[in-house]
Design a protein around this motif. Sequence first.
Motif, mmCIF file in Angstrom:
data_model
loop_
_atom_site.group_PDB
_atom_site.id
_atom_site.type_symbol
_atom_site.label_atom_id
_atom_site.label_comp_id
_atom_site.label_asym_id
_atom_site.label_seq_id
_atom_site.Cartn_x
_atom_site.Cartn_y
_atom_site.Cartn_z
ATOM 1 N N LEU A 90 0.789 -1.264 -0.038
ATOM 2 C CA LEU A 90 -0.129 0.025 -0.133
ATOM 3 C C LEU A 90 0.806 1.123 0.189
ATOM 4 C CD1 LEU A 90 -3.025 -0.979 2.521
ATOM 5 C CD2 LEU A 90 -2.998 -0.863 -0.140
ATOM 6 N N LYS A 91 2.161 0.935 0.357
ATOM 7 C CA LYS A 91 3.066 2.176 0.238
ATOM 8 C C LYS A 91 3.892 2.384 -1.073
ATOM 9 C CE LYS A 91 3.656 2.224 5.241
ATOM 10 N NZ LYS A 91 4.778 2.278 6.383
ATOM 11 N N GLN A 112 -5.724 -6.354 -13.273
ATOM 12 C CA GLN A 112 -6.148 -7.381 -12.437
ATOM 13 C C GLN A 112 -6.218 -8.537 -13.632
ATOM 14 O OE1 GLN A 112 -9.295 -7.170 -9.487
ATOM 15 N NE2 GLN A 112 -9.075 -4.895 -9.594
ATOM 16 N N LEU A 113 -6.195 -9.580 -12.870
ATOM 17 C CA LEU A 113 -6.577 -11.057 -13.748
ATOM 18 C C LEU A 113 -7.858 -11.029 -14.638
ATOM 19 C CD1 LEU A 113 -5.408 -13.660 -14.504
ATOM 20 C CD2 LEU A 113 -6.423 -14.728 -12.740
ATOM 21 N N SER A 114 -8.888 -10.376 -13.879
ATOM 22 C CA SER A 114 -10.093 -10.152 -14.453
ATOM 23 C C SER A 114 -10.135 -9.379 -15.476
ATOM 24 C CB SER A 114 -11.229 -9.774 -13.256
ATOM 25 O OG SER A 114 -10.702 -8.448 -13.186
ATOM 26 N N GLY A 115 -9.091 -8.644 -15.709
ATOM 27 C CA GLY A 115 -9.227 -7.478 -17.113
ATOM 28 C C GLY A 115 -9.512 -6.272 -16.365
ATOM 29 N N ASP A 116 -10.107 -6.099 -15.400
ATOM 30 C CA ASP A 116 -10.500 -4.720 -14.556
ATOM 31 C C ASP A 116 -9.266 -4.076 -13.966
ATOM 32 O OD1 ASP A 116 -13.294 -5.281 -15.132
ATOM 33 O OD2 ASP A 116 -13.616 -6.395 -13.377
ATOM 34 N N MET A 148 -7.474 2.493 -1.914
ATOM 35 C CA MET A 148 -6.588 1.593 -1.015
ATOM 36 C C MET A 148 -7.454 0.101 -0.935
ATOM 37 S SD MET A 148 -3.860 3.228 -0.391
ATOM 38 C CE MET A 148 -3.802 3.838 -2.073
ATOM 39 N N ALA A 149 -8.761 0.101 -0.945
ATOM 40 C CA ALA A 149 -9.386 -0.954 -0.742
ATOM 41 C C ALA A 149 -9.237 -1.982 -2.038
ATOM 42 C CB ALA A 149 -10.729 -0.575 -0.564
ATOM 43 N N HIS A 150 -9.285 -1.198 -3.077
ATOM 44 C CA HIS A 150 -9.142 -1.908 -4.295
ATOM 45 C C HIS A 150 -7.853 -2.765 -4.422
ATOM 46 C CE1 HIS A 150 -12.704 -1.210 -6.706
ATOM 47 N NE2 HIS A 150 -12.903 -0.028 -6.348
ATOM 48 N N ILE A 165 -3.788 -7.024 -3.898
ATOM 49 C CA ILE A 165 -2.478 -7.459 -3.129
ATOM 50 C C ILE A 165 -2.791 -8.892 -2.459
ATOM 51 C CG2 ILE A 165 -1.099 -7.139 -1.399
ATOM 52 C CD1 ILE A 165 -1.183 -4.073 -1.808
ATOM 53 N N ALA A 166 -4.026 -9.029 -2.016
ATOM 54 C CA ALA A 166 -4.399 -10.296 -1.699
ATOM 55 C C ALA A 166 -4.355 -11.540 -2.404
ATOM 56 C CB ALA A 166 -5.578 -10.111 -0.555
ATOM 57 N N SER A 167 -4.893 -10.761 -3.923
ATOM 58 C CA SER A 167 -5.085 -11.904 -5.030
ATOM 59 C C SER A 167 -3.870 -12.353 -5.517
ATOM 60 C CB SER A 167 -6.004 -11.286 -6.031
ATOM 61 O OG SER A 167 -5.301 -10.416 -6.672
ATOM 62 N N VAL A 168 -2.720 -11.731 -5.215
ATOM 63 C CA VAL A 168 -1.687 -12.199 -6.051
ATOM 64 C C VAL A 168 -0.546 -12.634 -4.876
ATOM 65 C CG1 VAL A 168 -1.820 -10.594 -7.871
ATOM 66 C CG2 VAL A 168 -0.511 -10.017 -5.874
ATOM 67 N N ARG A 169 -0.897 -13.098 -3.908
ATOM 68 C CA ARG A 169 -0.095 -13.394 -2.745
ATOM 69 C C ARG A 169 -0.299 -14.606 -2.228
ATOM 70 N NH1 ARG A 169 2.153 -7.916 0.677
ATOM 71 N NH2 ARG A 169 3.427 -7.404 -1.182
#
Length: 260
Positions: free
Chosen positions: A181-182, A207-211, A249-251, A256-260
């Motif tokens: 986030l920094k 993102q992986l979804s394309g969005d 920051m929420a997005h 970040i959670a989706s790629v870790r």
Amino acid sequence: MKNLNVIIVDDAKFICEHVTKIVSEAFPSFTVKAAYNGKEAQTLMLAETFDIVLCDWEMPQMSGLELLQWTRAQAQYKTVPYLMVTSRGEREYVLKAIQAGVNDYLGKPFTSEQLVQKMQKLLGKKSVAPNTVKQAQAAKMLEAEQKKEAVTPKNMPKPKGLAHLRVRDQVYKCAIKDLSLKDVLVVVKNDGNFPQILDQAVIDIEQLSGDSVARVNGYVQMLQAAEPRIDSAFINIKVALVDDDPDKMAHLSKYIASVR
């Protein structure tokens, strides 16, 4: 130019300070004030009169578009120059801004010269109201695009971990090596053309979804050869992030959670 009042509206303190410095140096007689969201801007604009508005699009509490719509509804601000300064450069967003009565548009990242030139142009036409013909044309074009989107499939998903880094008038295709986030660490191909340390930057993460993750503002914090050799084929670029928008920051947190 005579003494004029300028209001800068951006949720990123770094951007507000950067723009304030540019305006103050280019127009020493101007009074410059900053607001960090649309609600703060409303309060300032009701308390005193401003001669030009420089506003970001994506902000918490009230977006730049919503502030523009409110501004044009106020008698004292119907013809005041409104410059949208934002990383949102897609055709759809430009059309919405024109339809709402924006006078001009400046995409991030931008140079000091570009901002000053836009302001000089707008202040030279200060008494001219937004072009209603252009607004009507923008409304029709936007409606046509929305109808097209309703029957056209979304873009094919993009590979995970790709991004576009925009610095000055350059766009760098890059791969994400690390992300928080920094800051964001990306790698770009070495073509001999690099950004500079402390350059204002915008990074668009796919993102992986394309969005696209909400475009994030920052500045170049580090440049480093990706390989320990003078002719390294790739360059690492670290971008420090300066946005304070909770939605962004929420997005970003979700990504970040989706790629870790």
